[in-house]
Design an enzyme around this catalytic site. Structure first.
Site, mmCIF file in Angstrom:
data_model
loop_
_atom_site.group_PDB
_atom_site.id
_atom_site.type_symbol
_atom_site.label_atom_id
_atom_site.label_comp_id
_atom_site.label_asym_id
_atom_site.label_seq_id
_atom_site.Cartn_x
_atom_site.Cartn_y
_atom_site.Cartn_z
ATOM 1 N N GLU A 158 -58.783 76.831 41.877
ATOM 2 C CA GLU A 158 -58.916 76.740 43.333
ATOM 3 C C GLU A 158 -58.239 77.956 43.933
ATOM 4 O OE1 GLU A 158 -57.412 73.286 45.410
ATOM 5 O OE2 GLU A 158 -58.357 71.907 43.996
ATOM 6 N N GLU A 207 -53.814 68.786 40.091
ATOM 7 C CA GLU A 207 -52.516 69.080 40.705
ATOM 8 C C GLU A 207 -51.515 67.924 40.604
ATOM 9 O OE1 GLU A 207 -53.107 70.581 44.661
ATOM 10 O OE2 GLU A 207 -54.212 72.332 43.959
#
Ligand SMILES: *[C@@H]1O[C@H](CO)[C@@H](O)[C@H](O)[C@H]1NC(C)=O
Ligand SMILES: *[C@@H]1O[C@H](CO)[C@@H](O)[C@H](O)[C@H]1NC(C)=O
Ligand SMILES: *[C@@H]1O[C@H](CO)[C@@H](O)[C@H](O)[C@H]1NC(C)=O
Ligand SMILES: *[C@@H]1O[C@H](CO)[C@@H](O)[C@H](O)[C@H]1NC(C)=O
Ligand SMILES: *[C@@H]1O[C@H](CO)[C@@H](O)[C@H](O)[C@H]1NC(C)=O
Ligand SMILES: *[C@@H]1O[C@H](CO)[C@@H](O)[C@H](O)[C@H]1NC(C)=O
Ligand SMILES: *[C@@H]1O[C@H](CO)[C@@H](O)[C@H](O)[C@H]1NC(C)=O
Ligand SMILES: *[C@@H]1O[C@H](CO)[C@@H](O)[C@H](O)[C@H]1NC(C)=O
Ligand SMILES: *[C@@H]1O[C@H](CO)[C@@H](O)[C@H](O)[C@H]1NC(C)=O
Length: 577
Positions: free
Chosen positions: A480, A269
């Site tokens: 995720e 991320e």
């Protein structure tokens, strides 16, 4: 005073020296006691890892279990699933929940499903076996009110010592993959220079334990835990020096495990960790880069570091699957106006596209970012573009929720892009999770995870969007997804905590969306539930729970939650054998 002096020294020029003692790396610091080093007042000192801890973090908490625990058999009594959960679907309009199998759905045989974690959030044992501090040790210990309740990762889930049982527990549930991150400052306590052999041995055994239980290990190289020494020496991701240091770290890790680990994620991320900049003032090395530029300087170096690491990994073994983890939810125009649709595209550009366009499409940033970026970033050279282009084998996306997007109301997008003082500059889009009708896009998660709603209706559309826009050659992985059950942290009995109907419904509905998309021809290759168990949710501390297992932080006992059974049940029902 010692800390002040330490800052000045660390910010001066630094060269790493090899210590005769391989378990206690030291660093020779040469430079001026003034940050504007000009050769005057030159001093030199040896810093040990312990010095770094003493100067920048201070004492840390420890747990009574501080050696590796052998796994014990998971008792069959703990594998009894919960009573049937019932959830009426909303807002699709269907009135009777689907209780039986939909025969038109299936997960392909090679689809992998797993659970995920990240080093600082679960490991604990932060000072053990030679680990150097990362910026998160400082953020949790030294920055007032940065983390809820002043929680730290000092102990976390003590996974550093309990991983054998943790892997046994997920294997007992039928989990196929475990995605974890490696702590950079364990391998290289100063971020570069000397390698800590004890840390390599630890991860050797973690990986071997996964293989022993037939769980596919998936490794993330960087999950936000920048070695403190690199942050203080040159600003971490704000300096292009990070590219070489990250590449060398990646080379060490790939070299050690490329024969055992097939799936790799370089960066977790980058949108999020780059938006951590500017870091809290007066805590780390100061920078003259203007605050609004810092995330994009970080992004530039992160992209180049990723590409460089990718090519190192592929040169060692071209069969590896290497990518980075992008993130963001589905983006829906708040109204059908042209301005809101443009704002939505800008939101994709300044989030997913920021990293995905250079790596999957053009070797360069989205067009809408260029006017701003070109004022301070050097353009990518032809060689850099060539290195970026194609340097991700799958599109790994952390996608939890969805939101609405709209143009700024005060003069629209043009007034914002022309005004560097506008609060929404440079991205110039606005966002909300509330429909124009006043209704939430879906039920809210825990109030401390205000960014998250159960809005799984968008899953098929989002997966179609990713495939159509970025055309990943190796397909898409939902790397995720997960849900913070509302008010779970307020529950005090394990049997209350374990019964988590909203999270269970979220997983079921989300995976039904994946099944629909797969049925429509979207190539989805795997998914990873966040998280293997409750852990340090960064600045929310332990107040927000994302685990499919509950952890009693007093005893470090683990308990399966109902959502874990629901999660694996979807694969037991739908995966081709
Ligand atoms: C090397 O480090 C270990 C562990 O901290 C310590 O016990 C030992 O005395 C050190 N040896 C030397 C030569 O510094
Ligand atoms: C490990 O924990 C025990 C208490 O359970 C303590 O006595 C011992 O000092 C600890 N060892 C280390 C290396 O921290
Ligand atoms: C966290 O630490 C700060 C500084 O020591 C203190 O002022 C504050 O009360 C603490 N907060 C909590 C919730 O303990
Ligand atoms: C390269 O990676 C693949 C996929 O993980 C693996 O099957 C193979 O054994 C590896 N080759 C070598 C030489 O390590
Ligand atoms: C990116 O790489 C692909 C595949 O090698 C190639 O077809 C394409 O032209 C490249 N794009 C750019 C902008 O270099
Ligand atoms: C952004 O949206 C919020 C409501 O979601 C609103 O309060 C705010 O005024 C908007 N800002 C701009 C600049 O449009
Ligand atoms: C730019 O934005 C600021 C902050 O919203 C505002 O005060 C100012 O009037 C704007 N300038 C122009 C020229 O619109
Ligand atoms: C955690 O364990 C402690 C010690 O056994 C116990 O007192 C406490 O109730 C447990 N908490 C929960 C939520 O299970
Ligand atoms: C079964 O799957 C198909 C294809 O995704 C879908 O159109 C249909 O609505 C599903 N049936 C039920 C009852 O959900």
């Amino acid at each position: 005073m010692a800390v002040i002096l330490g800052f000045a020294l660390l910010f001066a020029s630094i060269s790493l020296a090899t210590s005769p003692n391989s378990t206690t790396p030291t660093s020779t610091v040469s430079g001026s006691t003034q940050t504007s080093s000009n050769g005057a007042f030159v001093t030199s000192m040896e810093l040990s890892v312990e010095d770094l801890w003493d100067m920048y973090v201070g004492p840390v908490s420890t747990f009574s279990i501080n050696t590796t625990v052998e796994a014990t058999l998971v008792p069959s009594s703990s594998l009894i699933p919960p009573p049937t959960l019932y959830y009426p679907p909303f807002p699709t309009g269907q009135q009777i929940a689907l209780q039986s199998k939909n025969e038109s759905w299936k997960f392909p045989k090679d689809f992998w499903y797993g659970v995920a974690s990240a080093a600082y959030q679960v490991e604990g044992a932060v000072k053990d076996e030679g680990r150097g501090p990362s910026i998160w040790d400082v953020l949790t210990h030294r920055v007032t009110n940065f983390v809820a309740h002043n929680d730290t990762g000092d102990i976390a889930d003590n996974h550093y010592y309990m991983y054998k049982q943790d892997i046994a527990r997920i294997a007992a549930m039928g989990i196929k993959a475990y995605s974890f991150s490696i702590s950079w400052s364990r391998i290289l306590p100063f971020g570069s220079g000397e390698v800590n052999e004890e840390a390599l041995k630890h991860y050797d055994d973690l990986i071997d334990t996964c293989l022993q239980y037939n769980v596919i290990p998936m490794v993330t190289l960087y999950h936000w835990d920048m070695p403190l020494f690199l942050q203080n020496t040159y600003g971490g991701w704000l300096s292009d020096r990070i590219i070489d240091d990250f590449t060398e770290y990646a080379r060490i890790v790939f070299t050690r495990w490329s024969s055992k680990v097939s799936h790799w994620f370089t960066l977790n991320e980058p949108i999020v960790f780059c938006n951590f900049y500017p870091l809290p003032a007066n805590t780390f090395k100061a920078t003259s880069i203007p605050p609004k530029q810092q995330p994009f300087v970080c992004g530039h170096n992160a992209l180049l570091a990723h590409a460089s690491a990718y090519h190192v990994g592929k040169s060692l073994n071209s069969s590896l699957t290497i990518s980075f983890k992008n993130n963001g939810g589905y983006k829906i125009p708040l109204t059908d106006s042209a301005a809101d649709r443009e704002a939505t595209q800008r939101a994709y550009d300044f989030n997913e596209g920021w990293f995905a366009n250079p790596l999957f499409l053009t070797g360069d940033y989205p067009t809408s970012m260029q006017p701003f970026l070109s004022t301070f970033l050097p353009p990518f050279t032809a060689a850099q573009k060539a290195a970026l282009n194609g340097s991700a084998d799958i599109f790994a996306h952390d996608a939890y929720t969805s939101s609405f997007y709209s143009a700024p109301t005060d003069g629209g997008i043009p007034a914002c892009t022309a005004n560097a003082s506008h609060p929404l500059y440079p991205a110039c889009y606005n966002t909300t999770s509330v429909y124009a009708t006043g209704w939430n896009i879906g039920p809210a998660a825990d109030p401390a995870a205000a960014w998250l709603n159960w809005a799984t209706d968008w899953v098929p559309a989002f997966l179609r969007h990713v495939q159509a826009t970025w055309k990943p050659r190796g397909g898409i992985a939902v790397s995720e997804f997960g849900f913070a059950e509302p008010f779970e942290a307020l529950k005090s009995r394990p049997e209350d905590v374990a019964f988590d109907p909203v999270r269970a419904a979220y997983y079921r509905a989300y995976l039904e969306g994946v099944l629909m998309a797969v049925g429509e021809g979207v190539r989805v290759v795997g998914c990873l539930a966040w998280s293997i168990f409750d852990n340090l949710e960064w600045s929310s501390g332990y107040t927000v729970k994302f685990g499919v297992q509950y952890v009693n932080l007093t005893t470090q006992e683990r308990f399966y939650k109902a959502s874990f059974f629901e999660y694996v049940n979807m694969f037991n029902t739908y995966q081709e054998t």
